[in-house]
Design a protein around this motif. Structure first.
Motif, PDB file in Angstrom:
ATOM      1  N   GLU A  84     -20.915  76.236 142.655  1.00  0.00           N
ATOM      2  CA  GLU A  84     -20.832  77.261 141.615  1.00  0.00           C
ATOM      3  C   GLU A  84     -19.420  77.297 141.044  1.00  0.00           C
ATOM      4  OE1 GLU A  84     -23.277  79.201 140.401  1.00  0.00           O
ATOM      5  OE2 GLU A  84     -24.725  78.195 141.701  1.00  0.00           O
ATOM      6  N   THR A  85     -19.283  77.828 139.860  1.00  0.00           N
ATOM      7  CA  THR A  85     -17.972  77.845 139.226  1.00  0.00           C
ATOM      8  C   THR A  85     -17.757  79.135 138.450  1.00  0.00           C
ATOM      9  OG1 THR A  85     -16.452  76.555 137.828  1.00  0.00           O
ATOM     10  CG2 THR A  85     -18.753  76.713 137.098  1.00  0.00           C
ATOM     11  N   VAL A  86     -16.618  79.246 137.814  1.00  0.00           N
ATOM     12  CA  VAL A  86     -16.260  80.421 137.033  1.00  0.00           C
ATOM     13  C   VAL A  86     -17.266  80.619 135.897  1.00  0.00           C
ATOM     14  CG1 VAL A  86     -14.710  79.065 135.576  1.00  0.00           C
ATOM     15  CG2 VAL A  86     -14.348  81.521 135.784  1.00  0.00           C
ATOM     16  N   ARG A  87     -17.554  81.874 135.572  1.00  0.00           N
ATOM     17  CA  ARG A  87     -18.487  82.134 134.474  1.00  0.00           C
ATOM     18  C   ARG A  87     -17.902  81.636 133.150  1.00  0.00           C
ATOM     19  NH1 ARG A  87     -21.183  87.889 133.903  1.00  0.00           N
ATOM     20  NH2 ARG A  87     -22.361  86.700 132.338  1.00  0.00           N
ATOM     21  N   GLU A  88     -18.779  81.229 132.267  1.00  0.00           N
ATOM     22  CA  GLU A  88     -18.320  80.637 131.016  1.00  0.00           C
ATOM     23  C   GLU A  88     -17.519  81.624 130.182  1.00  0.00           C
ATOM     24  OE1 GLU A  88     -21.706  79.282 128.869  1.00  0.00           O
ATOM     25  OE2 GLU A  88     -22.424  81.292 128.361  1.00  0.00           O
ATOM     26  N   GLY A  89     -16.464  81.091 129.574  1.00  0.00           N
ATOM     27  CA  GLY A  89     -15.618  81.884 128.701  1.00  0.00           C
ATOM     28  C   GLY A  89     -14.461  82.581 129.379  1.00  0.00           C
ATOM     29  N   ILE A  94      -8.634  84.192 129.442  1.00  0.00           N
ATOM     30  CA  ILE A  94      -7.346  84.284 130.131  1.00  0.00           C
ATOM     31  C   ILE A  94      -6.274  83.524 129.357  1.00  0.00           C
ATOM     32  CG2 ILE A  94      -6.071  83.633 132.217  1.00  0.00           C
ATOM     33  CD1 ILE A  94      -8.672  84.136 133.791  1.00  0.00           C
ATOM     34  N   GLU A  95      -6.604  82.311 128.948  1.00  0.00           N
ATOM     35  CA  GLU A  95      -5.641  81.493 128.212  1.00  0.00           C
ATOM     36  C   GLU A  95      -5.243  82.143 126.896  1.00  0.00           C
ATOM     37  OE1 GLU A  95      -7.639  77.773 127.831  1.00  0.00           O
ATOM     38  OE2 GLU A  95      -7.373  77.234 129.952  1.00  0.00           O
ATOM     39  N   ARG A  96      -6.235  82.664 126.161  1.00  0.00           N
ATOM     40  CA  ARG A  96      -5.944  83.305 124.886  1.00  0.00           C
ATOM     41  C   ARG A  96      -5.171  84.603 125.096  1.00  0.00           C
ATOM     42  NH1 ARG A  96      -3.929  82.818 120.208  1.00  0.00           N
ATOM     43  NH2 ARG A  96      -4.775  84.216 118.604  1.00  0.00           N
ATOM     44  N   GLY A  97      -5.506  85.324 126.158  1.00  0.00           N
ATOM     45  CA  GLY A  97      -4.785  86.550 126.468  1.00  0.00           C
ATOM     46  C   GLY A  97      -3.309  86.288 126.679  1.00  0.00           C
ATOM     47  N   LYS A  98      -3.009  85.221 127.380  1.00  0.00           N
ATOM     48  CA  LYS A  98      -1.614  84.855 127.615  1.00  0.00           C
ATOM     49  C   LYS A  98      -0.930  84.453 126.310  1.00  0.00           C
ATOM     50  CE  LYS A  98      -1.876  83.748 132.501  1.00  0.00           C
ATOM     51  NZ  LYS A  98      -0.939  84.849 132.843  1.00  0.00           N
ATOM     52  N   GLU A  99      -1.644  83.733 125.467  1.00  0.00           N
ATOM     53  CA  GLU A  99      -1.081  83.348 124.162  1.00  0.00           C
ATOM     54  C   GLU A  99      -0.754  84.580 123.317  1.00  0.00           C
ATOM     55  OE1 GLU A  99      -3.535  79.106 123.737  1.00  0.00           O
ATOM     56  OE2 GLU A  99      -4.042  80.815 122.465  1.00  0.00           O
ATOM     57  N   LEU A 100      -1.555  85.622 123.461  1.00  0.00           N
ATOM     58  CA  LEU A 100      -1.342  86.857 122.707  1.00  0.00           C
ATOM     59  C   LEU A 100      -0.313  87.775 123.359  1.00  0.00           C
ATOM     60  CD1 LEU A 100      -5.072  87.683 121.823  1.00  0.00           C
ATOM     61  CD2 LEU A 100      -3.308  86.832 120.251  1.00  0.00           C
ATOM     62  N   GLY A 101       0.179  87.375 124.526  1.00  0.00           N
ATOM     63  CA  GLY A 101       1.179  88.172 125.225  1.00  0.00           C
ATOM     64  C   GLY A 101       0.609  89.375 125.956  1.00  0.00           C
ATOM     65  N   LEU A 102      -0.682  89.332 126.272  1.00  0.00           N
ATOM     66  CA  LEU A 102      -1.324  90.441 126.963  1.00  0.00           C
ATOM     67  C   LEU A 102      -1.090  90.371 128.466  1.00  0.00           C
ATOM     68  CD1 LEU A 102      -4.826  90.424 125.202  1.00  0.00           C
ATOM     69  CD2 LEU A 102      -2.777  91.696 124.535  1.00  0.00           C
ATOM     70  N   ASP A 208     -19.996  84.235 123.449  1.00  0.00           N
ATOM     71  CA  ASP A 208     -20.605  84.859 122.279  1.00  0.00           C
ATOM     72  C   ASP A 208     -19.570  85.325 121.260  1.00  0.00           C
ATOM     73  OD1 ASP A 208     -23.015  84.492 123.502  1.00  0.00           O
ATOM     74  OD2 ASP A 208     -23.370  86.601 123.959  1.00  0.00           O
ATOM     75  N   MET A 209     -18.386  85.693 121.748  1.00  0.00           N
ATOM     76  CA  MET A 209     -17.360  86.242 120.867  1.00  0.00           C
ATOM     77  C   MET A 209     -15.971  85.912 121.407  1.00  0.00           C
ATOM     78  SD  MET A 209     -16.893  90.231 119.608  1.00  0.00           S
ATOM     79  CE  MET A 209     -18.539  90.326 118.869  1.00  0.00           C
ATOM     80  N   GLU A 210     -15.115  85.358 120.582  1.00  0.00           N
ATOM     81  CA  GLU A 210     -13.751  85.044 121.000  1.00  0.00           C
ATOM     82  C   GLU A 210     -12.988  86.334 121.303  1.00  0.00           C
ATOM     83  OE1 GLU A 210     -12.069  82.736 117.879  1.00  0.00           O
ATOM     84  OE2 GLU A 210     -13.197  80.918 118.407  1.00  0.00           O
TER      85      GLU A 210
END
Length: 222
Positions: A84-89, A94-102, A208-210
Motif C-alpha cells: 500500500e502507498t500514500v493516497r493520491e494527491g 505537500i510539495e505545492r504547500g511548501k512552494e507557497l510557503g505554507l 480532483d482539485m489542485e
C-alpha cells in the motif's frame, strides 16, 4: 484572510490504514464464521473509543482469547498493508504547500510511534511536516478540537488562517469545533459516513482539485 497552514489528518487521509484495518477485521471474523459488526466499528474511525472490536468474537466463541485474536489480526493487517502507498494527491499537496510557503502539519488521534512507522512505510519523511501533533500530545483526541487547537497555537495563527484535510466524521467535527475550515476527502471506508454540514468542501480525491484552487474556494467562503 490569507491561508498560512495546511493540516492533515493521518489515518485514512495520508495513508489509508482504515481500509486495511477494516479488511483485517473482516478476514478475522470470516475465519471464525462470525459476522463482523461493521457499523459499530465505523463509529470509532478517527477517534479513540472504549468499543472492543473483538468482543463479538469472544462472546460468540468463548474458547477464543482476546490476546490471541489481537495478534492474529495484527498479522493480517501487516500483510494487507504490504504494497500500500500514500493516497493520491497527498505528495502534490505537500510539495505545492511548501512552494507557497505554507506551514504543513499532521494532527492525528493515533500515537507518534504509529505515525512515524507508517510514514516510513509509505516513504514520507517526518521532516516534511513542520509539526506532528498526536494523541501523545493532548488530553483529548478527536472529535475534541484540542489536537487542532494545539497546532494553531504552535504556529501562532488564527483558525481561518489554516485549512484542515480530513477523511472521517470524527476528524472533521474536531476541525469544525476548532473553527478551522475543513475539506473532507473520504476513503472507501468513510465515504458512506454522515459528515457535518459545515464542512467547507468535499473531494473524492486530492487529484480532483489542485491545492491552489482549494485555497481559493475555501477563502471565498469565509
Amino acid at each position: 484572510m490569507t491561508t498560512k497552514a495546511i493540516i492533515f489528518d493521518f489515518d485514512g487521509l495520508i495513508f489509508d490504514t482504515e481500509t486495511c484495518e477494516l479488511k483485517s477485521f473482516e478476514q478475522l471474523y470470516e475465519k471464525y464464521g462470525v459476522s463482523f459488526p461493521k457499523e459499530e466499528w465505523l463509529k470509532l474511525v478517527g477517534t479513540i473509543s472504549t468499543y472492543d472490536p473483538y468482543e463479538t468474537l469472544t462472546k460468540t466463541l468463548s474458547q477464543l482469547k482476546k490476546k490471541d485474536l489481537m495478534a492474529e489480526r495484527d498479522a493480517l493487517f501487516e500483510k494487507i498493508v504490504e504494497g500500500e502507498t500514500v493516497r493520491e494527491g497527498v505528495k502534490e499537496y505537500i510539495e505545492r504547500g511548501k512552494e507557497l510557503g505554507l506551514k504543513i502539519a499532521i494532527a492525528s488521534s493515533s500515537s507518534r510511534r504509529w505515525i512515524e512507522k507508517y510514514l516510513g512505510i509509505i516513504g514520507l519523511d517526518t521532516t516534511l511536516f513542520d509539526v506532528i501533533c498526536t494523541s501523545d500530545d493532548v488530553e483529548n483526541v478527536k472529535p475534541d478540537p484540542e489536537l487542532y487547537e494545539k497546532v494553531l497555537s504552535h504556529f501562532g495563527i488564527e483558525p481561518n488562517e489554516a485549512i484542515v484535510f480530513e477523511d472521517s466524521a470524527n476528524g472533521s467535527l474536531a476541525a469544525i469545533r476548532a473553527n478551522i475550515p475543513c475539506v473532507i476527502v473520504p476513503n472507501e471506508v468513510t465515504k458512506g459516513l454522515i459528515f457535518d454540514e459545515r464542512v467547507a468542501l468535499r473531494l473524492n480525491s486530492k487529484k480532483d482539485m489542485e491545492l491552489d484552487r482549494v485555497i481559493e474556494f475555501v477563502s471565498a467562503r469565509q
